[in-house]
Design a protein around this motif. Structure first.
Motif, PDB file in Angstrom:
ATOM      1  N   TYR A 186       0.599  -1.164   0.071  1.00  0.00           N
ATOM      2  CA  TYR A 186       0.058  -0.108   0.032  1.00  0.00           C
ATOM      3  C   TYR A 186       0.674   1.311   0.108  1.00  0.00           C
ATOM      4  O   TYR A 186       0.432   2.224  -0.499  1.00  0.00           O
ATOM      5  N   TRP A 187       2.330   0.978   0.349  1.00  0.00           N
ATOM      6  CA  TRP A 187       3.113   2.269   0.334  1.00  0.00           C
ATOM      7  C   TRP A 187       4.182   1.956  -0.298  1.00  0.00           C
ATOM      8  O   TRP A 187       5.431   1.693   0.166  1.00  0.00           O
ATOM      9  N   GLU A 188       4.125   2.395  -1.790  1.00  0.00           N
ATOM     10  CA  GLU A 188       5.342   2.052  -2.555  1.00  0.00           C
ATOM     11  C   GLU A 188       5.969   3.334  -2.935  1.00  0.00           C
ATOM     12  O   GLU A 188       5.382   4.334  -3.384  1.00  0.00           O
ATOM     13  N   PHE A 189       7.268   3.311  -2.800  1.00  0.00           N
ATOM     14  CA  PHE A 189       7.997   4.344  -3.038  1.00  0.00           C
ATOM     15  C   PHE A 189       9.333   3.989  -4.047  1.00  0.00           C
ATOM     16  O   PHE A 189       9.639   2.874  -3.717  1.00  0.00           O
ATOM     17  N   ALA A 190       9.582   4.739  -5.050  1.00  0.00           N
ATOM     18  CA  ALA A 190      10.466   4.381  -5.953  1.00  0.00           C
ATOM     19  C   ALA A 190      12.009   4.037  -5.256  1.00  0.00           C
ATOM     20  O   ALA A 190      12.087   5.063  -4.448  1.00  0.00           O
ATOM     21  N   ASP A 191      12.748   3.186  -5.284  1.00  0.00           N
ATOM     22  CA  ASP A 191      13.816   2.893  -4.676  1.00  0.00           C
ATOM     23  C   ASP A 191      14.895   2.737  -5.537  1.00  0.00           C
ATOM     24  O   ASP A 191      14.963   3.064  -6.845  1.00  0.00           O
ATOM     25  N   PRO A 214      16.003   7.333   1.413  1.00  0.00           N
ATOM     26  CA  PRO A 214      16.442   8.674   1.679  1.00  0.00           C
ATOM     27  C   PRO A 214      15.576   9.762   1.672  1.00  0.00           C
ATOM     28  O   PRO A 214      15.448  10.729   1.028  1.00  0.00           O
ATOM     29  N   TRP A 215      15.026   9.980   2.988  1.00  0.00           N
ATOM     30  CA  TRP A 215      13.752  10.812   3.250  1.00  0.00           C
ATOM     31  C   TRP A 215      14.455  11.929   4.386  1.00  0.00           C
ATOM     32  O   TRP A 215      15.289  11.188   5.254  1.00  0.00           O
ATOM     33  N   GLU A 216      13.908  13.166   4.680  1.00  0.00           N
ATOM     34  CA  GLU A 216      14.627  14.056   5.572  1.00  0.00           C
ATOM     35  C   GLU A 216      14.369  13.510   6.869  1.00  0.00           C
ATOM     36  O   GLU A 216      15.106  13.702   7.755  1.00  0.00           O
ATOM     37  N   CYS A 217      13.030  12.966   6.977  1.00  0.00           N
ATOM     38  CA  CYS A 217      12.743  12.476   8.773  1.00  0.00           C
ATOM     39  C   CYS A 217      12.866  11.065   8.800  1.00  0.00           C
ATOM     40  O   CYS A 217      12.454  10.139   8.094  1.00  0.00           O
ATOM     41  N   PRO A 259       5.476   0.540   5.585  1.00  0.00           N
ATOM     42  CA  PRO A 259       5.500   1.457   4.573  1.00  0.00           C
ATOM     43  C   PRO A 259       6.815   1.040   3.401  1.00  0.00           C
ATOM     44  O   PRO A 259       7.981   0.695   4.170  1.00  0.00           O
ATOM     45  N   GLY A 260       6.887   1.210   2.317  1.00  0.00           N
ATOM     46  CA  GLY A 260       8.007   1.243   1.424  1.00  0.00           C
ATOM     47  C   GLY A 260       9.439   2.155   2.098  1.00  0.00           C
ATOM     48  O   GLY A 260       9.021   3.385   2.370  1.00  0.00           O
ATOM     49  N   GLY A 261      10.465   1.650   1.952  1.00  0.00           N
ATOM     50  CA  GLY A 261      11.633   2.337   2.792  1.00  0.00           C
ATOM     51  C   GLY A 261      11.836   2.285   4.085  1.00  0.00           C
ATOM     52  O   GLY A 261      12.547   3.015   4.484  1.00  0.00           O
ATOM     53  N   THR A 298      11.854   1.221  11.706  1.00  0.00           N
ATOM     54  CA  THR A 298      12.413   2.435  11.447  1.00  0.00           C
ATOM     55  C   THR A 298      11.549   2.908  10.181  1.00  0.00           C
ATOM     56  O   THR A 298      11.368   2.132   9.008  1.00  0.00           O
ATOM     57  N   ILE A 299      11.139   4.120  10.093  1.00  0.00           N
ATOM     58  CA  ILE A 299       9.929   4.722   9.238  1.00  0.00           C
ATOM     59  C   ILE A 299      10.666   5.875   8.677  1.00  0.00           C
ATOM     60  O   ILE A 299      11.135   6.651   9.389  1.00  0.00           O
ATOM     61  N   VAL A 300      10.527   6.050   7.179  1.00  0.00           N
ATOM     62  CA  VAL A 300      10.960   7.619   6.693  1.00  0.00           C
ATOM     63  C   VAL A 300       9.841   8.359   6.088  1.00  0.00           C
ATOM     64  O   VAL A 300       8.945   7.585   5.810  1.00  0.00           O
TER      65      VAL A 300
END
Length: 328
Positions: free
Chosen positions: A130-135, A249-252, A270-272, A286-288
């Protein structure tokens, strides 16, 4: 002539839609006589489409394999790229999956044998999150080496990069000898590519981040694949906290111990994200994200007690949300 051309295109579309057509039914769908149908079939054959006759009561037709690649003009790399893109198309539009499957089938039916083999080297299983982010992007040469080993059922020998992207040399911290595995599946999950494989020496199953694989030489010894079900792939990838993930690679970037088993959290993280096993009923998650409140909200979706929350920015976000929800 225009009517004839339109009818032939309609005939081609019908042949692509089903594996096999009775001749009488096909003629009826086109509104022509059996004799006209035979002429139209001959026209398609002249154009390079391998239309095969089906023997039996009444006879019939089917679209064979190994023909040209009309009407699009594509070079080899473009054809394989389209096949790969169709397999990895994100399901963000309702009802698109069936269209993607039909498009891929149509493309492969008209591919010459050499292109069809190349596209099949990239057979993969896409498991949706449900939470896909390009990697991290995966190199074409790596995909081709892994996919070819799967298709030809031969062992794969490779180095595996560290999370920092390096391959430690002998004597350096983190050095590991090259792995030799029996590759079974390419899986796309939460924006990342994974290889599901069996270690040739220990016979243990492993899950490897494909963007970290560095193939060594050509494929090796042949092996007999072990049938894997969708449940097996879910267990080896979706529910597996040891799949080599690192935080995106997210800020938070925040983490906390969650009072839930690692396998359950890994399935819905979530993705990432990164999930680390603590004990039978707890894990470190760990979540970003783009904001601390956003990260805190994602933690809240697990509906479980949290401990050892880090850093202070995430703790402040939890306090802010608690006050906001209390007032609501």
């Amino acid at each position: 002539m225009a009517d004839t051309s339109a009818r032939i295109l309609r005939l081609l579309s019908l042949l692509e839609a089903r594996a096999e057509w009775p001749g009488a039914e096909l003629a009826a769908r086109l509104g022509v006589s059996p004799r006209t149908l035979r002429r139209d079939v001959d026209t398609l054959r002249d154009l390079g489409y391998p239309v095969e006759a089906v023997l039996g009561p009444g006879g019939g037709y089917r679209l064979g394999v190994g023909g040209k690649l009309p009407p699009l003009v594509l070079d080899d790399d473009q054809a394989v790229a389209i096949a790969l893109a169709l397999q990895t198309a994100p399901a963000t539009v309702a009802g698109i999956d069936d269209a993607v499957t039909r498009a891929l089938t149509t493309l492969r039916q008209v591919m010459p044998a050499r292109l069809r083999a190349a596209s099949e080297a990239f057979e993969l299983t896409a498991l949706r999150n449900y939470w896909e982010f390009a990697d991290s992007p995966v190199g074409v040469a790596t995909l081709q080496a892994v996919g070819s080993a799967i298709r030809t059922r031969r062992t794969l020998r490779f180095d595996h990069r560290t999370p920092g992207g390096t391959v430690p040399a002998p004597g350096e911290p983190g050095f590991a000898p090259p792995r030799e595995v029996e590759p079974h599946h390419l899986v796309v999950w939460a924006g990342r590519w994974y290889l599901v494989a069996r270690d040739r020496r220990t016979r243990d199953w492993g899950t490897y981040r494909v963007d970290r694989i560095v193939p060594r030489g050509p494929s090796g010894m042949p092996f007999t694949p072990v049938p894997l079900t969708d449940d097996d792939l879910t267990r080896l990838v979706v529910q597996n906290p040891d799949r080599g993930d690192t935080a995106g690679p997210w800020e938070c970037r925040g983490s906390a111990t969650v009072d839930l088993p690692a396998g359950l959290v890994a399935r819905w993280a979530p993705g990432g994200s990164v999930v680390e096993h603590v004990d039978e009923g707890r894990c470190r998650l760990t979540i970003v994200g783009w904001s601390w409140v956003g990260v805190a909200g994602l933690f809240a979706t697990f509906d479980a007690d949290l401990h050892d929350v880090e850093p202070a920015g995430l703790r402040d976000a939890f306090a802010k949300l608690a006050d906001r929800f209390h007032r609501a």
